[in-house]
Design a protein around this motif. Structure first.
Motif, PDB file in Angstrom:
ATOM      1  N   GLY A 121      -7.649  -8.794 -24.888  1.00  0.00           N
ATOM      2  CA  GLY A 121      -6.891  -9.526 -25.907  1.00  0.00           C
ATOM      3  C   GLY A 121      -6.553  -8.732 -27.141  1.00  0.00           C
ATOM      4  N   ALA A 122      -6.656  -7.396 -27.063  1.00  0.00           N
ATOM      5  CA  ALA A 122      -6.339  -6.570 -28.227  1.00  0.00           C
ATOM      6  C   ALA A 122      -4.844  -6.601 -28.512  1.00  0.00           C
ATOM      7  N   PRO A 123      -4.451  -6.507 -29.779  1.00  0.00           N
ATOM      8  CA  PRO A 123      -3.010  -6.455 -30.088  1.00  0.00           C
ATOM      9  C   PRO A 123      -2.421  -5.148 -29.564  1.00  0.00           C
ATOM     10  N   PRO A 124      -1.103  -5.058 -29.424  1.00  0.00           N
ATOM     11  CA  PRO A 124      -0.490  -3.824 -28.937  1.00  0.00           C
ATOM     12  C   PRO A 124      -0.848  -2.636 -29.816  1.00  0.00           C
ATOM     13  N   MET A 125      -1.162  -1.502 -29.178  1.00  0.00           N
ATOM     14  CA  MET A 125      -1.467  -0.284 -29.926  1.00  0.00           C
ATOM     15  C   MET A 125      -0.985   0.933 -29.142  1.00  0.00           C
ATOM     16  N   MET A 182       7.449   1.410 -29.249  1.00  0.00           N
ATOM     17  CA  MET A 182       6.778   0.888 -28.052  1.00  0.00           C
ATOM     18  C   MET A 182       5.905  -0.304 -28.394  1.00  0.00           C
ATOM     19  N   VAL A 183       5.185  -0.199 -29.512  1.00  0.00           N
ATOM     20  CA  VAL A 183       4.314  -1.295 -29.936  1.00  0.00           C
ATOM     21  C   VAL A 183       5.134  -2.535 -30.274  1.00  0.00           C
ATOM     22  N   GLU A 184       6.242  -2.341 -30.968  1.00  0.00           N
ATOM     23  CA  GLU A 184       7.112  -3.472 -31.317  1.00  0.00           C
ATOM     24  C   GLU A 184       7.694  -4.119 -30.060  1.00  0.00           C
ATOM     25  N   LEU A 185       8.033  -3.310 -29.064  1.00  0.00           N
ATOM     26  CA  LEU A 185       8.543  -3.839 -27.800  1.00  0.00           C
ATOM     27  C   LEU A 185       7.468  -4.660 -27.092  1.00  0.00           C
ATOM     28  N   GLN A 186       6.243  -4.127 -27.068  1.00  0.00           N
ATOM     29  CA  GLN A 186       5.133  -4.871 -26.463  1.00  0.00           C
ATOM     30  C   GLN A 186       4.928  -6.206 -27.162  1.00  0.00           C
ATOM     31  N   GLN A 187       4.983  -6.177 -28.492  1.00  0.00           N
ATOM     32  CA  GLN A 187       4.787  -7.399 -29.266  1.00  0.00           C
ATOM     33  C   GLN A 187       5.876  -8.418 -28.953  1.00  0.00           C
ATOM     34  N   ALA A 188       7.127  -7.945 -28.849  1.00  0.00           N
ATOM     35  CA  ALA A 188       8.240  -8.848 -28.538  1.00  0.00           C
ATOM     36  C   ALA A 188       8.080  -9.450 -27.150  1.00  0.00           C
ATOM     37  N   LEU A 189       7.675  -8.631 -26.181  1.00  0.00           N
ATOM     38  CA  LEU A 189       7.464  -9.126 -24.821  1.00  0.00           C
ATOM     39  C   LEU A 189       6.348 -10.159 -24.783  1.00  0.00           C
ATOM     40  N   THR A 190       5.271  -9.885 -25.529  1.00  0.00           N
ATOM     41  CA  THR A 190       4.158 -10.837 -25.587  1.00  0.00           C
ATOM     42  C   THR A 190       4.612 -12.168 -26.158  1.00  0.00           C
ATOM     43  N   GLN A 191       5.448 -12.119 -27.194  1.00  0.00           N
ATOM     44  CA  GLN A 191       5.955 -13.345 -27.803  1.00  0.00           C
ATOM     45  C   GLN A 191       6.845 -14.107 -26.829  1.00  0.00           C
ATOM     46  N   HIS A 192       7.678 -13.379 -26.071  1.00  0.00           N
ATOM     47  CA  HIS A 192       8.551 -14.034 -25.096  1.00  0.00           C
ATOM     48  C   HIS A 192       7.727 -14.715 -24.002  1.00  0.00           C
ATOM     49  N   VAL A 193       6.668 -14.034 -23.549  1.00  0.00           N
ATOM     50  CA  VAL A 193       5.797 -14.626 -22.526  1.00  0.00           C
ATOM     51  C   VAL A 193       5.145 -15.886 -23.060  1.00  0.00           C
TER      52      VAL A 193
END
Length: 206
Positions: A72-76, A121-132
Protein backbone atom coordinates in the motif's frame (compact mmCIF):
# COMPACT_ATOMS: atom_id res chain seq x y z
CA UNK A 1 7.03 16.60 -6.32
CA UNK A 2 9.14 15.68 -3.27
CA UNK A 3 12.68 14.30 -3.68
CA UNK A 4 14.36 12.32 -0.91
CA UNK A 5 18.15 12.77 -0.82
CA UNK A 6 19.78 9.97 1.15
CA UNK A 7 23.58 10.38 1.31
CA UNK A 8 25.97 10.23 4.25
CA UNK A 9 28.29 12.93 2.81
CA UNK A 10 27.24 16.46 3.69
CA UNK A 11 28.83 17.96 0.58
CA UNK A 12 26.92 15.59 -1.72
CA UNK A 13 23.62 16.34 0.03
CA UNK A 14 24.15 20.09 -0.18
CA UNK A 15 25.04 19.87 -3.87
CA UNK A 16 21.99 17.75 -4.68
CA UNK A 17 19.79 19.99 -2.54
CA UNK A 18 20.95 23.10 -4.40
CA UNK A 19 20.48 21.56 -7.85
CA UNK A 20 17.04 20.08 -7.17
CA UNK A 21 15.57 22.93 -5.13
CA UNK A 22 16.47 25.35 -7.95
CA UNK A 23 14.57 23.02 -10.29
CA UNK A 24 11.46 23.46 -8.11
CA UNK A 25 11.44 20.21 -6.12
CA UNK A 26 10.65 19.91 -2.42
CA UNK A 27 13.54 18.25 -0.61
CA UNK A 28 13.84 15.78 2.28
CA UNK A 29 17.37 14.89 3.45
CA UNK A 30 18.91 12.13 5.52
CA UNK A 31 22.42 10.84 6.11
CA UNK A 32 21.87 7.13 6.77
CA UNK A 33 20.04 4.19 5.27
CA UNK A 34 17.81 3.35 8.22
CA UNK A 35 16.41 6.89 8.32
CA UNK A 36 15.88 6.80 4.55
CA UNK A 37 13.88 3.58 4.90
CA UNK A 38 11.74 5.12 7.66
CA UNK A 39 10.93 8.08 5.41
CA UNK A 40 9.98 5.80 2.52
CA UNK A 41 7.91 3.49 4.71
CA UNK A 42 5.99 6.39 6.27
CA UNK A 43 5.51 8.34 3.04
CA UNK A 44 1.92 9.34 2.40
CA UNK A 45 2.48 11.06 -0.95
CA UNK A 46 4.41 10.18 -4.12
CA UNK A 47 8.12 10.92 -4.21
CA UNK A 48 11.41 10.38 -6.05
CA UNK A 49 14.31 8.99 -4.02
CA UNK A 50 18.02 9.57 -4.69
CA UNK A 51 19.55 6.76 -2.63
CA UNK A 52 23.30 6.47 -2.09
CA UNK A 53 24.53 2.86 -2.23
CA UNK A 54 26.97 3.00 0.69
CA UNK A 55 25.46 4.52 3.84
CA UNK A 56 25.69 3.89 7.59
CA UNK A 57 23.22 1.44 9.22
CA UNK A 58 21.79 0.20 5.90
CA UNK A 59 23.01 0.10 2.30
CA UNK A 60 20.99 1.72 -0.45
CA UNK A 61 20.12 -1.58 -2.16
CA UNK A 62 18.59 -2.87 1.08
CA UNK A 63 16.69 0.39 1.51
CA UNK A 64 15.17 -0.13 -1.95
CA UNK A 65 14.38 -3.78 -1.26
CA UNK A 66 12.58 -3.14 2.03
CA UNK A 67 10.78 -0.04 0.75
CA UNK A 68 9.33 -2.08 -2.12
CA UNK A 69 8.12 -4.73 0.33
CA UNK A 70 5.70 -2.30 1.99
CA UNK A 71 2.11 -2.99 0.99
CA UNK A 72 0.00 0.00 0.00
CA UNK A 73 2.94 2.38 -0.36
CA UNK A 74 2.36 5.51 -2.45
CA UNK A 75 4.06 5.63 -5.87
CA UNK A 76 7.82 6.15 -5.66
CA UNK A 77 10.72 6.21 -8.13
CA UNK A 78 14.04 5.15 -6.58
CA UNK A 79 17.38 6.10 -8.14
CA UNK A 80 20.58 4.54 -6.78
CA UNK A 81 23.53 6.97 -6.75
CA UNK A 82 26.96 5.31 -6.48
CA UNK A 83 30.54 5.08 -7.73
CA UNK A 84 29.94 1.43 -8.60
CA UNK A 85 29.48 0.98 -12.33
CA UNK A 86 29.91 -2.73 -13.07
CA UNK A 87 27.08 -4.59 -14.80
CA UNK A 88 26.72 -6.84 -11.77
CA UNK A 89 26.18 -3.84 -9.51
CA UNK A 90 23.65 -2.30 -11.89
CA UNK A 91 21.71 -5.56 -12.06
CA UNK A 92 21.87 -6.00 -8.27
CA UNK A 93 20.48 -2.51 -7.74
CA UNK A 94 17.64 -2.94 -10.20
CA UNK A 95 16.75 -6.37 -8.80
CA UNK A 96 16.59 -4.81 -5.31
CA UNK A 97 13.85 -2.46 -6.47
CA UNK A 98 15.66 0.59 -7.83
CA UNK A 99 14.09 2.12 -10.93
CA UNK A 100 17.24 3.81 -12.19
CA UNK A 101 20.98 4.09 -11.58
CA UNK A 102 23.36 7.09 -11.62
CA UNK A 103 27.13 6.80 -11.18
CA UNK A 104 29.30 9.36 -9.42
CA UNK A 105 30.52 11.86 -10.40
CA UNK A 106 27.24 12.66 -12.10
CA UNK A 107 26.41 15.22 -14.76
CA UNK A 108 23.95 17.84 -13.50
CA UNK A 109 21.92 17.85 -16.72
CA UNK A 110 21.64 14.06 -16.71
CA UNK A 111 20.65 14.05 -13.04
CA UNK A 112 17.84 16.55 -13.61
CA UNK A 113 16.65 14.62 -16.66
CA UNK A 114 16.48 11.35 -14.73
CA UNK A 115 14.71 12.95 -11.76
CA UNK A 116 12.22 14.56 -14.16
CA UNK A 117 11.51 11.17 -15.76
CA UNK A 118 11.06 9.68 -12.28
CA UNK A 119 8.61 12.43 -11.33
CA UNK A 120 6.62 11.85 -14.52
CA UNK A 121 6.48 8.11 -13.86
CA UNK A 122 5.28 8.68 -10.31
CA UNK A 123 2.60 11.12 -11.48
CA UNK A 124 1.45 8.58 -14.08
CA UNK A 125 1.24 5.86 -11.43
CA UNK A 126 -0.76 8.19 -9.20
CA UNK A 127 -3.16 9.03 -12.04
CA UNK A 128 -3.65 5.34 -12.87
CA UNK A 129 -4.29 4.55 -9.21
CA UNK A 130 -6.92 7.29 -9.06
CA UNK A 131 -8.60 5.98 -12.23
CA UNK A 132 -8.71 2.46 -10.79
CA UNK A 133 -10.26 3.82 -7.58
CA UNK A 134 -12.91 5.70 -9.55
CA UNK A 135 -13.72 2.57 -11.57
CA UNK A 136 -14.04 0.52 -8.38
CA UNK A 137 -16.41 3.11 -6.92
CA UNK A 138 -18.46 3.07 -10.11
CA UNK A 139 -18.67 -0.72 -10.00
CA UNK A 140 -19.74 -0.53 -6.36
CA UNK A 141 -22.58 1.81 -7.32
CA UNK A 142 -23.69 -0.57 -10.04
CA UNK A 143 -23.55 -3.54 -7.69
CA UNK A 144 -25.85 -1.75 -5.25
CA UNK A 145 -28.73 -2.54 -7.58
CA UNK A 146 -27.98 -6.26 -7.73
CA UNK A 147 -29.73 -8.91 -5.66
CA UNK A 148 -33.32 -8.94 -4.38
CA UNK A 149 -35.22 -5.64 -4.02
CA UNK A 150 -38.30 -5.58 -1.75
CA UNK A 151 -41.03 -4.01 -3.89
CA UNK A 152 -44.70 -3.42 -3.03
CA UNK A 153 -46.97 -5.52 -5.23
CA UNK A 154 -49.59 -2.73 -5.27
CA UNK A 155 -47.91 0.66 -5.49
CA UNK A 156 -44.52 -0.68 -6.72
CA UNK A 157 -42.49 1.30 -4.17
CA UNK A 158 -39.11 -0.16 -3.12
CA UNK A 159 -38.00 -0.58 0.49
CA UNK A 160 -34.47 0.71 1.20
CA UNK A 161 -31.98 -0.33 3.91
CA UNK A 162 -33.57 2.07 6.43
CA UNK A 163 -36.98 0.40 5.95
CA UNK A 164 -38.22 3.49 4.08
CA UNK A 165 -40.42 3.00 1.03
CA UNK A 166 -39.45 4.98 -2.06
CA UNK A 167 -40.75 5.26 -5.58
CA UNK A 168 -38.87 3.10 -8.08
CA UNK A 169 -37.50 6.10 -10.00
CA UNK A 170 -36.24 7.80 -6.82
CA UNK A 171 -34.57 4.62 -5.59
CA UNK A 172 -32.82 3.85 -8.89
CA UNK A 173 -31.65 7.46 -9.29
CA UNK A 174 -30.14 7.41 -5.79
CA UNK A 175 -28.30 4.12 -6.29
CA UNK A 176 -27.06 4.53 -9.86
CA UNK A 177 -26.19 7.05 -12.54
CA UNK A 178 -29.57 6.57 -14.27
CA UNK A 179 -31.84 9.57 -14.84
CA UNK A 180 -35.58 9.33 -15.54
CA UNK A 181 -37.76 11.23 -17.99
CA UNK A 182 -41.44 10.61 -17.26
CA UNK A 183 -44.03 9.79 -19.89
CA UNK A 184 -47.24 7.74 -20.26
CA UNK A 185 -47.32 4.34 -21.87
CA UNK A 186 -50.14 3.52 -24.36
CA UNK A 187 -51.78 1.03 -22.00
CA UNK A 188 -52.00 3.52 -19.11
CA UNK A 189 -53.27 6.18 -21.49
CA UNK A 190 -56.15 3.92 -22.55
CA UNK A 191 -56.92 2.49 -19.10
CA UNK A 192 -56.39 5.54 -16.85
CA UNK A 193 -55.75 8.85 -18.60
CA UNK A 194 -58.43 8.60 -21.29
CA UNK A 195 -61.29 7.71 -18.86
CA UNK A 196 -60.24 10.58 -16.56
CA UNK A 197 -60.27 13.02 -19.45
CA UNK A 198 -63.76 11.87 -20.44
CA UNK A 199 -64.97 12.37 -16.86
CA UNK A 200 -63.61 15.93 -16.96
CA UNK A 201 -65.39 16.61 -20.23
CA UNK A 202 -62.21 16.73 -22.25
CA UNK A 203 -62.19 14.93 -25.53
CA UNK A 204 -59.13 12.65 -25.62
CA UNK A 205 -56.99 12.30 -28.69
CA UNK A 206 -57.49 9.12 -30.59
Amino acid sequence: MTVLIADDHDINRKLLHTILSKAGYDIIETGNGAAALDILKNATSPLVGLIDWEMPEMEGVEVCRQARARAGAPPMFLILVTVRDSKQDVVAGLEAGANDYITKPFDQTELLARVKIGAQMVELQQALTQHVRELEEALTNVKQLSGLLPICSYCKKIRDDQNYWERVDAYVTKHSEAQFSHSICPQCYEDIVKPEMIKMGVKPKE
